[in-house]
Design a protein around this motif. Structure first.
Motif, short mmCIF file in Angstrom:
data_model
loop_
_atom_site.label_atom_id
_atom_site.label_comp_id
_atom_site.label_asym_id
_atom_site.label_seq_id
_atom_site.Cartn_x
_atom_site.Cartn_y
_atom_site.Cartn_z
N THR A 1 0.84 -1.20 0.00
CA THR A 1 0.00 0.00 0.00
C THR A 1 0.88 1.25 0.00
O THR A 1 0.58 2.23 -0.70
N ASP B 1 -5.63 -1.68 -4.95
CA ASP B 1 -5.03 -2.40 -3.84
C ASP B 1 -5.79 -3.70 -3.58
O ASP B 1 -7.00 -3.76 -3.78
N ASP B 2 -5.05 -4.72 -3.16
CA ASP B 2 -5.67 -5.95 -2.66
C ASP B 2 -6.63 -6.62 -3.63
O ASP B 2 -7.79 -6.88 -3.29
N ARG C 1 4.95 -3.81 9.17
CA ARG C 1 3.90 -3.23 10.00
C ARG C 1 4.12 -3.62 11.47
O ARG C 1 4.03 -2.78 12.36
MG MG Z 1 -2.07 -2.96 2.03
#
Ligand code: MG
Ligand code: ADP
Length: 453
Positions: free
Chosen positions: A164, A218-219, A317
Motif C-alpha cells: 500500500t 489495492d488488494d 507493520r
Molecule cells: Mg495494504
C-alpha cells in the motif's frame, strides 16, 4: 493530390510505421486504422476508438506526419477521426484539448479518489533493500513512465510489507507530475460496482475508472469468487491497457498460490511486471526502524533498534508496531528508551502472540496443503526429496511458530528423536538463506498461521 488513393496511401504508411513503432503500440493503436479521405492537403485517418485517436494525436503525430509526407511525396496534414459509431474527432492541433463524446471521460486533473491517500507514504519515506528493490523499481517506473514501460505492474507480498505504501507513492508522484490517478481497492471497487448497478449508473462508474491516467488498485485478491465484478474489472482493465494507461495492482500472497484472478491477468497481459516483496533482511529492518524513529523525531539508541529488528522479522507493520509500543511505554513511564525498557515492552507483546495457538496437527495439514502432499506422508518414512522438504519445513514451523520443544516436534512428526528434528530445522534455515522459493514458502506459511481462523 497524392498519386495514391487514401486507403492505399495509408496502407503504405502503415507498412512504414510497422517497423518504426513498438509492436504493442502498433497492434493496439495503428493496426485497425484506415485512410478514409484526402482533401485540401489533409488526410483523414479513421481509428476504432477515441483512445486510439488521442494516443496517435498526442504520441505519434510527428512520426505519422513525416511518414505520410514521405509516402505521399508531399506534406499533408493528418486528422484522426473516430469510426462512425463513435462521435468524437480529435483535431490536428496539439494544443487542442481532445473532445470526448461522453463528457465524464478523462477530465484532466484529479477526480475524487475512491479512497484517501496517506501523505506519509511516498517514495522518499520508502526504504529500499534487497527484499523490495524489484517492487520499488517497478513502482517507480509506473510513476515516471506511466503506461510506457511495464503495464500492468503487480506488487505481490505478504501482509505489512509495503504494498500500500508503494501504491500511494505512485499516486503522489503521478499527481506531482500533473497526472491524474484513481486509487481504490478491489473491495471498494466491488461495493461501488454493486451500487452502480442498483442505481443504473454503470456508465458513470466506467468513466470514473477509465478517466484518469493511472489506475491503482489495492488488494485485488478480494475479487476472488466475485465473477460479475471481475468481468467488469477486466473490461475496464482492457480499455485502460489499450489506451496506454498505467495500471498498478497489489495482492497478498495466498498460502496456496496466487489467486486465479492474478493468474488470469498474467496470462492475458503477460507484458506486465510482477514485483515481489520478500520479508526484509536484518539490515533493511534496521534501516526502516531508523527511518521511522527519525520521522517520529524520537532518538532511539542503535542497540534498541537492533533488538527490535532481530525480534520482529515478519512484517514491517509489526516492526513499526513494536517501535511505537516501545516509544509509548517510554513516554508513559517518562523513561529514556533503553534496551531494558524495550525488552520489557516486548515481553507483553510476545505473550499476546502466544495466545493465538494453532494445533500441531493443523500446522502439519497446512504445510501438506501448501506442498500438495497428504499430512500422513509428511509424518511417514519416505526420504523422497519433496516429501522430506515438506517434513523439515513442518518441523521448523512447529518448533519456531508453535514453540514446541524439539522432542515434542519429533513426537508429532511420526516419532523422531530430537536430534533429527534439530538437524532438519538447521537444514531448512540454511537452505532458506540461498533459496528464494523456500524463503517465500516460509513467509506464506507463517502468514497463513497468523491469519485468524
Ligand atoms: Mg495494504
Ligand atoms: P501492505 O500493504 O503490504 O500490507 P503497507 O504498505 O500497509 O503493507 O505497510 C505497512 C507499514 O509498513 C506501513 O506503515 C509502511 O509505511 C511500512 N513500510 C513497509 N515497507 C516499508 C519500507 N520499505 N520503508 C518504509 N516503510 C515501510
Amino acid at each position: 493530390m497524392p498519386f495514391l488513393q487514401p486507403p492505399a496511401l495509408w496502407q503504405a504508411v502503415l507498412g512504414e510505421l510497422q517497423v518504426e513503432v513498438a509492436r504493442a503500440s502498433y497492434e493496439t493503436f495503428l493496426k485497425d486504422t484506415r485512410g478514409a479521405a484526402c482533401e485540401d492537403h489533409r488526410l483523414t485517418v479513421v481509428t476504432p476508438s477515441p483512445f486510439a485517436a488521442e494516443y496517435l494525436q498526442q504520441k505519434l503525430y510527428p512520426l505519422v506526419k513525416r511518414t505520410v509526407a514521405k509516402v505521399a511525396k508531399e506534406p499533408l496534414e493528418v486528422r484522426f477521426s473516430v469510426a462512425a459509431n463513435e462521435s468524437s474527432t480529435v483535431g490536428v492541433s496539439a494544443a487542442q484539448v481532445p473532445h470526448e463524446s461522453n463528457g465524464a471521460h478523462r477530465q484532466h486533473g484529479l477526480p475524487p479518489p475512491a479512497l484517501p491517500l496517506n501523505a506519509r507514504y511516498t517514495f522518499q519515506t520508502f526504504v529500499v533493500g534487497k527484499s523490495n528493490h524489484f517492487a520499488h523499481a517497478a513502482a517507480v517506473a509506473a510513476a515516471e513512465y506511466s503506461g510506457q514501460k511495464y503495464n500492468p505492474v503487480f506488487i505481490i507480498s505478504g501482509v505489512g510489507l509495503g504494498k500500500t505504501h508503494l501504491l500511494h507513492a505512485v499516486a503522489h508522484r503521478v499527481m506531482q507530475r500533473g497526472g491524474s490517478v484513481i486509487y481504490t481497492s478491489a473491495e471498494q471497487f466491488t461495493n461501488e460496482f454493486v451500487t452502480a448497478i442498483r442505481e443504473g449508473r454503470v456508465q458513470e462508474f466506467n468513466a470514473k475508472f477509465t478517466g484518469p491516467d493511472v489506475l491503482l488498485m489495492d488488494d485485488v485478491y478480494a475479487f476472488s469468487g466475485k465473477e460479475q465484478t471481475q468481468e467488469r474489472f477486466f473490461h475496464i482493465f482492457n480499455e485502460l491497457h489499450q489506451s496506454g494507461k498505467q495500471i498498478v495492482l497489489t495482492s497478498d500472497r495466498t498460502p496456496m498460490e496466487l489467486t486465479s484472478l492474478v493468474e488470469r491477468l498474467r496470462s492475458r497481459f503477460g507484458m506486465g511486471l510482477i514485483g515481489d516483496i520478500q520479508t526484509p533482511d536484518l539490515e533493511t529492518r534496521l534501516a526502516i526502524l531508523r527511518s521511522k524513529a527519525e520521522q517520529r523525531g524520537a532518538p532511539v539508541p542503535d542497540e534498541v533498534l537492533a533488538l527490535l529488528a532481530r525480534r520482529v522479522q515478519r512484517s514491517v507493520r509489526d516492526l513499526e508496531g513494536t517501535l511505537n509500543r516501545v516509544l509509548a511505554v517510554a513516554e508513559m513511564t517518562n523513561a529514556p528508551v533503553t534496551k531494558e525498557l524495550a525488552a520489557n515492552a516486548l515481553e507483553g507483546l510476545a505473550a499476546r502472540h502466544e495466545r493465538q495457538v494453532t494445533a500441531p496437527g493443523d500446522l502439519v495439514a497446512l504445510v501438506g496443503k501448501h506442498y500438495r502432499l497428504p499430512p500422513d506422508m509428511l509424518r511417514g518414512p519416505s526420504r523422497e526429496k519433496k516429501i522430506a522438504l515438506g517434513r523439515h519445513v513442518a518441523m521448523l514451523l512447529l518448533h519456531q511458530e508453535l514453540g514446541l520443544t524439539l522432542s515434542e516436534v519429533g513426537r508429532v512428526m511420526g516419532g523422531r528423536d530430537h536430534s533429527t528434528v534439530d538437524h532438519a530445522c538447521k537444514k531448512v534455515e540454511r537452505y532458506a538463506n540461498a533459496d528464494a522459493v523456500l524463503r517465500a514458502d516460509l513467509v506464506s506459511l507463517r502468514e497463513a498461521l497468523q491469519r485468524p481462523g
